[in-house]
Write a protein that holds these residues in place. Structure first.
Motif, mmCIF file in Angstrom:
data_model
loop_
_atom_site.group_PDB
_atom_site.id
_atom_site.type_symbol
_atom_site.label_atom_id
_atom_site.label_comp_id
_atom_site.label_asym_id
_atom_site.label_seq_id
_atom_site.Cartn_x
_atom_site.Cartn_y
_atom_site.Cartn_z
ATOM 1 N N ALA A 1 3.345 -1.556 15.065
ATOM 2 C CA ALA A 1 4.758 -1.666 15.810
ATOM 3 C C ALA A 1 5.368 -0.300 16.074
ATOM 4 C CB ALA A 1 5.627 -2.437 14.973
ATOM 5 N N LEU A 2 5.288 0.801 15.261
ATOM 6 C CA LEU A 2 5.861 1.991 15.304
ATOM 7 C C LEU A 2 5.116 3.226 15.582
ATOM 8 C CD1 LEU A 2 8.157 1.418 12.289
ATOM 9 C CD2 LEU A 2 8.635 0.981 14.789
ATOM 10 N N SER A 3 3.710 3.384 15.665
ATOM 11 C CA SER A 3 3.040 4.432 15.868
ATOM 12 C C SER A 3 3.110 5.162 17.170
ATOM 13 C CB SER A 3 1.610 4.069 15.283
ATOM 14 O OG SER A 3 1.076 3.264 16.320
ATOM 15 N N GLU A 4 3.569 4.665 18.144
ATOM 16 C CA GLU A 4 3.777 5.262 19.611
ATOM 17 C C GLU A 4 5.000 5.962 19.439
ATOM 18 O OE1 GLU A 4 3.160 2.952 22.893
ATOM 19 O OE2 GLU A 4 1.240 1.940 22.205
ATOM 20 N N GLU A 5 6.082 5.403 18.405
ATOM 21 C CA GLU A 5 7.456 6.071 18.708
ATOM 22 C C GLU A 5 7.383 7.231 17.511
ATOM 23 O OE1 GLU A 5 10.435 3.040 18.123
ATOM 24 O OE2 GLU A 5 9.309 1.766 19.335
ATOM 25 N N HIS A 6 6.688 7.046 16.488
ATOM 26 C CA HIS A 6 6.647 8.151 15.369
ATOM 27 C C HIS A 6 5.459 8.335 14.847
ATOM 28 C CE1 HIS A 6 10.932 7.124 15.118
ATOM 29 N NE2 HIS A 6 10.465 5.915 15.010
ATOM 30 N N GLU A 7 5.402 9.518 14.165
ATOM 31 C CA GLU A 7 3.874 9.965 13.478
ATOM 32 C C GLU A 7 4.000 9.630 12.170
ATOM 33 O OE1 GLU A 7 1.639 14.367 12.557
ATOM 34 O OE2 GLU A 7 3.394 14.253 13.629
ATOM 35 N N PHE A 8 2.898 9.241 11.671
ATOM 36 C CA PHE A 8 2.852 8.619 10.110
ATOM 37 C C PHE A 8 1.803 9.391 9.380
ATOM 38 C CE2 PHE A 8 4.711 4.952 12.037
ATOM 39 C CZ PHE A 8 5.525 4.353 11.191
ATOM 40 N N VAL A 9 2.224 9.751 8.199
ATOM 41 C CA VAL A 9 1.497 10.489 7.266
ATOM 42 C C VAL A 9 1.274 9.314 6.390
ATOM 43 C CG1 VAL A 9 1.070 12.251 5.530
ATOM 44 C CG2 VAL A 9 2.339 12.676 7.569
ATOM 45 N N ASN A 10 -0.115 8.931 6.199
ATOM 46 C CA ASN A 10 -0.208 7.349 5.520
ATOM 47 C C ASN A 10 -0.523 8.261 3.581
ATOM 48 O OD1 ASN A 10 -0.182 5.461 7.256
ATOM 49 N ND2 ASN A 10 -1.688 6.541 8.035
ATOM 50 N N ALA A 11 0.100 7.680 2.708
ATOM 51 C CA ALA A 11 -0.335 8.023 1.595
ATOM 52 C C ALA A 11 -0.230 6.596 0.769
ATOM 53 C CB ALA A 11 0.737 8.843 0.660
ATOM 54 N N VAL A 12 -1.671 6.552 0.223
ATOM 55 C CA VAL A 12 -2.008 5.095 -0.430
ATOM 56 C C VAL A 12 -2.094 5.330 -1.977
ATOM 57 C CG1 VAL A 12 -3.728 3.196 -0.319
ATOM 58 C CG2 VAL A 12 -2.920 4.156 1.965
ATOM 59 N N VAL A 13 -1.508 4.742 -2.714
ATOM 60 C CA VAL A 13 -1.706 4.458 -4.030
ATOM 61 C C VAL A 13 -2.526 3.363 -4.570
ATOM 62 C CG1 VAL A 13 -0.907 4.821 -6.443
ATOM 63 C CG2 VAL A 13 0.246 5.765 -4.487
ATOM 64 N N LEU A 14 -3.727 3.538 -5.021
ATOM 65 C CA LEU A 14 -4.592 2.262 -5.591
ATOM 66 C C LEU A 14 -4.271 2.144 -7.032
ATOM 67 C CD1 LEU A 14 -7.877 2.897 -3.532
ATOM 68 C CD2 LEU A 14 -5.839 1.740 -2.978
ATOM 69 N N PRO A 15 -4.654 1.036 -7.556
ATOM 70 C CA PRO A 15 -4.516 0.718 -8.924
ATOM 71 C C PRO A 15 -5.077 1.723 -10.011
ATOM 72 C CG PRO A 15 -4.928 -1.470 -7.652
ATOM 73 C CD PRO A 15 -5.227 -0.361 -6.731
ATOM 74 N N ASP A 16 -6.093 2.432 -9.593
ATOM 75 C CA ASP A 16 -6.497 3.720 -10.342
ATOM 76 C C ASP A 16 -5.443 4.553 -10.569
ATOM 77 O OD1 ASP A 16 -6.270 5.218 -8.068
ATOM 78 O OD2 ASP A 16 -8.751 5.446 -8.061
ATOM 79 N N GLY A 17 -4.349 4.783 -9.935
ATOM 80 C CA GLY A 17 -3.092 5.463 -9.995
ATOM 81 C C GLY A 17 -3.141 6.714 -9.081
ATOM 82 N N LYS A 18 -4.387 6.678 -8.406
ATOM 83 C CA LYS A 18 -4.577 8.033 -7.514
ATOM 84 C C LYS A 18 -4.091 7.661 -6.187
ATOM 85 C CE LYS A 18 -7.297 10.344 -10.331
ATOM 86 N NZ LYS A 18 -7.412 10.613 -11.644
ATOM 87 N N TRP A 19 -3.712 8.955 -5.496
ATOM 88 C CA TRP A 19 -3.277 8.971 -4.161
ATOM 89 C C TRP A 19 -4.348 9.529 -3.337
ATOM 90 C CZ3 TRP A 19 2.242 9.532 -3.161
ATOM 91 C CH2 TRP A 19 3.246 9.161 -4.172
ATOM 92 N N ARG A 20 -4.236 8.594 -2.162
ATOM 93 C CA ARG A 20 -5.185 9.041 -1.048
ATOM 94 C C ARG A 20 -4.287 8.978 0.349
ATOM 95 N NH1 ARG A 20 -7.284 6.212 -4.993
ATOM 96 N NH2 ARG A 20 -9.218 6.256 -5.302
ATOM 97 N N PHE A 21 -4.453 10.328 0.871
ATOM 98 C CA PHE A 21 -3.705 10.790 2.278
ATOM 99 C C PHE A 21 -4.820 10.416 3.189
ATOM 100 C CE2 PHE A 21 -1.887 12.918 -1.042
ATOM 101 C CZ PHE A 21 -0.304 12.857 -0.947
ATOM 102 N N VAL A 22 -4.595 9.449 4.240
ATOM 103 C CA VAL A 22 -5.610 8.867 4.963
ATOM 104 C C VAL A 22 -5.258 8.946 6.322
ATOM 105 C CG1 VAL A 22 -6.784 7.742 3.375
ATOM 106 C CG2 VAL A 22 -5.197 6.712 4.490
ATOM 107 N N THR A 23 -5.790 8.829 7.362
ATOM 108 C CA THR A 23 -5.342 9.015 8.738
ATOM 109 C C THR A 23 -5.335 7.438 9.332
ATOM 110 O OG1 THR A 23 -7.926 9.000 9.529
ATOM 111 C CG2 THR A 23 -6.623 11.218 9.388
ATOM 112 N N ASP A 24 -5.877 6.539 8.697
ATOM 113 C CA ASP A 24 -5.923 5.106 9.207
ATOM 114 C C ASP A 24 -5.921 4.305 8.031
ATOM 115 O OD1 ASP A 24 -8.537 3.993 8.715
ATOM 116 O OD2 ASP A 24 -8.879 5.690 10.119
ATOM 117 N N LEU A 25 -5.712 3.021 8.077
ATOM 118 C CA LEU A 25 -5.623 2.041 6.943
ATOM 119 C C LEU A 25 -6.702 1.191 6.947
ATOM 120 C CD1 LEU A 25 -1.722 1.365 6.727
ATOM 121 C CD2 LEU A 25 -3.018 3.050 5.587
#
Length: 108
Positions: free
Chosen positions: A31-55
């Motif tokens: 809904a919003l990616s055409e209007e804004h730039e997103f930096v995705n940070a995903v935290v998984l149950p292992d507690g680690k963070w992943r910075f990814v370009t898509d989901l």
């Protein structure tokens, strides 16, 4: 005004909450990616963070994993305007939002 948004997703506590967060996150990007730039940070149950370009699940699974301290240093060095936390577990709605506030990021 186009904003650069830190998009915080996932869950450090369960696969269920992580999956739910990603469903909402994909909707927000659609809904919003055409209007804004997103930096995705995903935290998984292992507690680690992943910075990814898509989901895409494969992108998340294969992404470099960072511990909390390293992830916070990375975020502090990013030029983001605000954060959009979409974590629905208790820790995501409290502790992780508090971390973003400590970094001085307005929450939306």
């Amino acid at each position: 005004m186009r904003r650069r948004i830190l998009h915080l997703l996932g869950s450090p506590t369960s696969a269920f909450w992580s999956g739910l967060s990603l469903v909402y996150g994909r909707g927000a990007l659609g809904a919003l990616s055409e209007e804004h730039e997103f930096v995705n940070a995903v935290v998984l149950p292992d507690g680690k963070w992943r910075f990814v370009t898509d989901l895409d699940p494969r992108t998340i699974r294969d992404g470099s994993a960072y511990p909390l301290g390293s992830a916070l240093q990375m975020i502090a060095g990013m030029d983001v305007d605000c954060a959009l936390p979409q974590m629905f577990c208790q820790r995501g709605m409290t502790a992780y939002r508090a971390l973003l506030e400590e970094l001085g990021l307005p929450l939306h």
